[in-house]
Design a protein around this motif. Structure first.
Motif, PDB file in Angstrom:
ATOM      1  N   SER A 126       0.729  -1.185  -0.023  1.00 36.37           N
ATOM      2  CA  SER A 126       0.167  -0.069  -0.134  1.00 36.37           C
ATOM      3  C   SER A 126       1.008   1.210   0.020  1.00 36.37           C
ATOM      4  CB  SER A 126      -0.817   0.018   1.264  1.00 36.37           C
ATOM      5  OG  SER A 126      -1.579   1.073   1.369  1.00 36.37           O
ATOM      6  N   SER A 127       1.123   1.770  -1.137  1.00 35.45           N
ATOM      7  CA  SER A 127       1.872   3.013  -1.290  1.00 35.45           C
ATOM      8  C   SER A 127       1.693   4.099  -0.322  1.00 35.45           C
ATOM      9  CB  SER A 127       1.843   3.285  -2.864  1.00 35.45           C
ATOM     10  OG  SER A 127       2.946   4.739  -2.825  1.00 35.45           O
ATOM     11  N   ARG A 128       0.472   4.453  -0.220  1.00 40.42           N
ATOM     12  CA  ARG A 128      -0.036   5.628   0.527  1.00 40.42           C
ATOM     13  C   ARG A 128       0.318   5.596   2.078  1.00 40.42           C
ATOM     14  NH1 ARG A 128      -3.152   5.793  -4.210  1.00 40.42           N
ATOM     15  NH2 ARG A 128      -3.287   7.881  -5.063  1.00 40.42           N
ATOM     16  N   SER A 129       0.279   4.137   2.536  1.00 39.14           N
ATOM     17  CA  SER A 129       0.340   4.105   4.052  1.00 39.14           C
ATOM     18  C   SER A 129       1.645   3.731   4.565  1.00 39.14           C
ATOM     19  CB  SER A 129      -0.633   2.949   4.377  1.00 39.14           C
ATOM     20  OG  SER A 129      -0.211   1.658   3.639  1.00 39.14           O
ATOM     21  N   ASN A 130       2.570   3.537   3.570  1.00 40.43           N
ATOM     22  CA  ASN A 130       3.743   3.285   4.013  1.00 40.43           C
ATOM     23  C   ASN A 130       4.614   4.578   4.072  1.00 40.43           C
ATOM     24  OD1 ASN A 130       4.710  -0.018   4.160  1.00 40.43           O
ATOM     25  ND2 ASN A 130       2.825   0.373   3.178  1.00 40.43           N
TER      26      ASN A 130
ATOM     27  N   TYR B 281      19.934   1.394  -1.088  1.00 40.66           N
ATOM     28  CA  TYR B 281      18.820   0.313  -0.924  1.00 40.66           C
ATOM     29  C   TYR B 281      17.524   1.312  -0.743  1.00 40.66           C
ATOM     30  CZ  TYR B 281      22.463  -3.145   0.042  1.00 40.66           C
ATOM     31  OH  TYR B 281      23.404  -3.981  -0.245  1.00 40.66           O
ATOM     32  N   CYS B 282      16.448   0.866  -1.319  1.00 44.19           N
ATOM     33  CA  CYS B 282      15.115   1.432  -0.680  1.00 44.19           C
ATOM     34  C   CYS B 282      14.360   0.518   0.079  1.00 44.19           C
ATOM     35  CB  CYS B 282      14.128   1.873  -1.964  1.00 44.19           C
ATOM     36  SG  CYS B 282      13.489   0.521  -2.749  1.00 44.19           S
ATOM     37  N   ALA B 283      13.591   0.846   0.989  1.00 41.15           N
ATOM     38  CA  ALA B 283      12.949   0.389   2.028  1.00 41.15           C
ATOM     39  C   ALA B 283      11.559   1.026   2.245  1.00 41.15           C
ATOM     40  CB  ALA B 283      13.803   0.460   3.394  1.00 41.15           C
ATOM     41  N   ALA B 284      10.785   0.235   2.865  1.00 41.58           N
ATOM     42  CA  ALA B 284       9.337   0.629   3.348  1.00 41.58           C
ATOM     43  C   ALA B 284       9.087   0.164   4.612  1.00 41.58           C
ATOM     44  CB  ALA B 284       7.937   0.078   2.194  1.00 41.58           C
ATOM     45  N   ASP B 285       8.321   1.221   5.323  1.00 38.83           N
ATOM     46  CA  ASP B 285       8.154   1.094   6.910  1.00 38.83           C
ATOM     47  C   ASP B 285       6.476   1.272   6.946  1.00 38.83           C
ATOM     48  OD1 ASP B 285       7.592   1.465   9.489  1.00 38.83           O
ATOM     49  OD2 ASP B 285       8.942   3.520   9.635  1.00 38.83           O
ATOM     50  N   PRO B 286       5.957   0.188   7.356  1.00 39.35           N
ATOM     51  CA  PRO B 286       4.402   0.126   7.446  1.00 39.35           C
ATOM     52  C   PRO B 286       3.726   1.114   8.584  1.00 39.35           C
ATOM     53  CG  PRO B 286       5.274  -2.018   7.367  1.00 39.35           C
ATOM     54  CD  PRO B 286       6.508  -1.445   7.802  1.00 39.35           C
ATOM     55  N   SER B 287       4.601   1.599   9.428  1.00 38.73           N
ATOM     56  CA  SER B 287       4.193   2.614  10.400  1.00 38.73           C
ATOM     57  C   SER B 287       3.862   4.005   9.761  1.00 38.73           C
ATOM     58  CB  SER B 287       5.222   2.960  11.511  1.00 38.73           C
ATOM     59  OG  SER B 287       6.308   3.750  10.844  1.00 38.73           O
ATOM     60  N   GLY B 288       4.375   4.118   8.502  1.00 42.72           N
ATOM     61  CA  GLY B 288       4.025   5.236   7.843  1.00 42.72           C
ATOM     62  C   GLY B 288       4.879   6.612   8.455  1.00 42.72           C
ATOM     63  N   VAL B 289       5.579   6.538   9.339  1.00 40.47           N
ATOM     64  CA  VAL B 289       6.218   7.624  10.110  1.00 40.47           C
ATOM     65  C   VAL B 289       7.841   7.512   9.618  1.00 40.47           C
ATOM     66  CG1 VAL B 289       6.794   8.684  12.341  1.00 40.47           C
ATOM     67  CG2 VAL B 289       4.789   7.480  11.916  1.00 40.47           C
ATOM     68  N   ILE B 290       8.274   8.770   9.500  1.00 35.56           N
ATOM     69  CA  ILE B 290       9.656   8.864   9.279  1.00 35.56           C
ATOM     70  C   ILE B 290      10.574   7.924  10.284  1.00 35.56           C
ATOM     71  CG2 ILE B 290      11.667  10.367   9.112  1.00 35.56           C
ATOM     72  CD1 ILE B 290       9.924  12.105   7.259  1.00 35.56           C
TER      73      ILE B 290
END
Length: 123
Positions: A28-32, A94-103
């Motif tokens: 989910s691009s918008r929430s991560n 590297y790119c990464a995704a964090d499900p919390s949505g916060v930096i």
């Protein structure tokens, strides 16, 4: 299944520019929150920049003013525009995704990682 695929790396002279892209699938691009990290030869992987789900951004001091992170949620893609490149920017990015949505600058918050793309800056 989540996949992150980086592109745009390569060889560039010092002072030049490159634009990295990281396309996501199964996410989910918008929430991560989305982040960029790098590992230079012989060094630990380090934080570069991140974008929250609200599109706030934050960059490490070492790249602030030279690198810009942006995202296109419609394309599920995050970008890293790198200007005024220095020899010391040479690394695997590297790119990464964090499900919390916060930096977050800490790697442990990121659940998903790409395979990395090599950036080499010649002096």
């Amino acid at each position: 299944q989540v996949q992150l695929v980086e592109s745009g790396g390569g060889l560039v002279q010092a002072g030049g520019s490159l634009r990295l892209a990281c396309a996501a699938s199964g996410l989910s691009s918008r929430s991560n929150a989305r982040g960029w990290f790098r590992r230079a030869p012989g060094k630990e992987r380090e934080f570069v920049a991140a974008s929250s789900r609200m599109m706030n951004t934050y960059a490490a001091d070492s790249v602030k003013g030279r690198f810009t992170i942006s995202r296109d949620n419609g394309k599920k893609t995050v970008y890293l525009q790198m200007n005024s490149l220095k020899f010391e920017d040479t690394a695997i990015y590297y790119c990464a995704a964090d499900p919390s949505g916060v930096i977050h600058a800490y790697q442990s918050y990121y659940d998903y990682w790409g395979q990395g793309t090599q950036v080499t800056v010649s002096s």
